[in-house]
Design an enzyme around this catalytic site. Sequence first.
Site, PDB file in Angstrom:
ATOM      1  N   ASN A 139       3.204   2.134  -5.167  1.00 43.02           N
ATOM      2  CA  ASN A 139       2.006   2.965  -5.265  1.00 43.02           C
ATOM      3  C   ASN A 139       2.037   3.902  -4.060  1.00 43.02           C
ATOM      4  OD1 ASN A 139      -0.506   4.099  -5.353  1.00 43.02           O
ATOM      5  ND2 ASN A 139      -1.633   2.211  -4.911  1.00 43.02           N
ATOM      6  N   LYS A 199       0.192   6.356  -3.419  1.00 46.45           N
ATOM      7  CA  LYS A 199      -1.140   6.867  -3.034  1.00 46.45           C
ATOM      8  C   LYS A 199      -1.066   8.378  -2.793  1.00 46.45           C
ATOM      9  CE  LYS A 199      -2.078   2.294  -1.325  1.00 46.45           C
ATOM     10  NZ  LYS A 199      -2.883   1.427  -0.482  1.00 46.45           N
ATOM     11  N   HIS A 228      -7.777   0.429  -8.993  1.00 47.39           N
ATOM     12  CA  HIS A 228      -7.330   0.149  -7.623  1.00 47.39           C
ATOM     13  C   HIS A 228      -8.558   0.103  -6.712  1.00 47.39           C
ATOM     14  CE1 HIS A 228      -5.505   0.570  -3.688  1.00 47.39           C
ATOM     15  NE2 HIS A 228      -4.380   0.154  -4.233  1.00 47.39           N
ATOM     16  N   GLU A 273      -9.133   1.247  -3.915  1.00 45.37           N
ATOM     17  CA  GLU A 273      -9.501   2.533  -3.296  1.00 45.37           C
ATOM     18  C   GLU A 273     -10.291   3.391  -4.288  1.00 45.37           C
ATOM     19  OE1 GLU A 273      -5.548   3.502  -1.960  1.00 45.37           O
ATOM     20  OE2 GLU A 273      -5.678   1.803  -0.591  1.00 45.37           O
ATOM     21  N   GLU A 317      -4.872  -7.722  -5.640  1.00 46.03           N
ATOM     22  CA  GLU A 317      -4.734  -7.114  -4.323  1.00 46.03           C
ATOM     23  C   GLU A 317      -5.999  -7.362  -3.503  1.00 46.03           C
ATOM     24  OE1 GLU A 317      -1.861  -3.531  -4.501  1.00 46.03           O
ATOM     25  OE2 GLU A 317      -3.751  -2.889  -5.346  1.00 46.03           O
ATOM     26  N   GLY A 323      -2.945  -2.355   3.249  1.00 48.95           N
ATOM     27  CA  GLY A 323      -2.713  -1.404   4.331  1.00 48.95           C
ATOM     28  C   GLY A 323      -3.056  -1.927   5.712  1.00 48.95           C
ATOM     29  N   SER A 372      -0.012  -5.376   1.781  1.00 46.20           N
ATOM     30  CA  SER A 372       0.869  -5.558   2.941  1.00 46.20           C
ATOM     31  C   SER A 372       2.143  -6.343   2.629  1.00 46.20           C
ATOM     32  CB  SER A 372       0.108  -6.196   4.102  1.00 46.20           C
ATOM     33  OG  SER A 372      -0.899  -5.313   4.566  1.00 46.20           O
TER      34      SER A 372
HETATM   35  P1  PGA Z   1      -0.038  -1.723   0.945  1.00 41.22           P
HETATM   36  O1  PGA Z   1      -0.826  -1.158  -0.345  1.00 41.22           O
HETATM   37  O2  PGA Z   1       1.259  -2.303   0.440  1.00 41.22           O
HETATM   38  O3  PGA Z   1       0.162  -0.535   1.830  1.00 41.22           O
HETATM   39  O4  PGA Z   1      -0.911  -2.773   1.553  1.00 41.22           O
HETATM   40  C1  PGA Z   1      -0.828  -1.860  -1.556  1.00 41.22           C
HETATM   41  C2  PGA Z   1      -1.681  -1.157  -2.577  1.00 41.22           C
HETATM   42  O5  PGA Z   1      -2.730  -0.598  -2.230  1.00 41.22           O
HETATM   43  O6  PGA Z   1      -1.328  -1.132  -3.766  1.00 41.22           O
END
Ligand code: PGA
Length: 247
Positions: free
Chosen positions: A9, A11, A91, A93, A163, A169, A208
């Site tokens: 992803n 983003k 997601h 976000e 997640e 992140g 992460s």
């Molecule tokens: P990350 O993001 O691996 O940077 O923690 C995962 C995601 O948001 O899908």
Amino acid sequence: MRKKILAANWKMNLTQPEVTEWLQAYNIIDWNMHHAELRVYPSAIYLQNFKDLTLHVGAQNVNAAASGAFTGEHSIQQLLSVGAQSVLIGHSERRQLFGENDTVIHQKVRACATNALPFVLCCGEPLLLREQQRHVTYVLEQIGSSLSGLGADQLDLLVVAYEPIWAIGTGLSANIAQITEMHQAIRTYLCSLFGQAAQSVPVLYGGSVDPSNAAAIFGCPDVDGALVGGAALQVHSFYQLWLALQS
Ligand code: PGA
């Protein structure tokens, strides 16, 4: 046996020259895709960069409407016309920063199901709910409300990505016990909704994942791969995850 999936992803990262660089680095590696599926979810503006590659590419978001006055949004038909093979839905976000609630997410799931477009349903709890020991109930409710109305015969469209919001992140992935607990709860819940057909639904972990923890995470029961943000922006670390998934 369930399909294993490693999904990037990206983003809102990478410029066009950086995407070109990523794809050049990608192209010189022999990924050997016999045992697992590799996916990339770039910004929608880059979808056509993938048209000559044997790589599953999808969009990070979709609008449930077929067309119309929705400035800045993308419909299923638009995404399909530039090569999207699936979409991410819900997601954290999107939920937290763009106000997508369960109703909106359910509409997107319905639109994908109607158009037979595969989708990755993302779910995950905030830290407070985990501290209150309400994380499992919360995540199962997210899944249940999103998937209501989906038939067992449509399960081949579905991938679930668990997640935990506090792990995204942050560099702090969930631990093995936490991941195992949730993935088993999700599997049991999917089977209660759809029967044994749900055994075929891949459930990914995200939050992460990096080359230092990937092997342990992929070794968890009921983890069928990962949805990866930061560690997918460099081909080198993404490839380390790919190797960990296959070992
Ligand atoms: P990350 O993001 O691996 O940077 O923690 C995962 C995601 O948001 O899908």
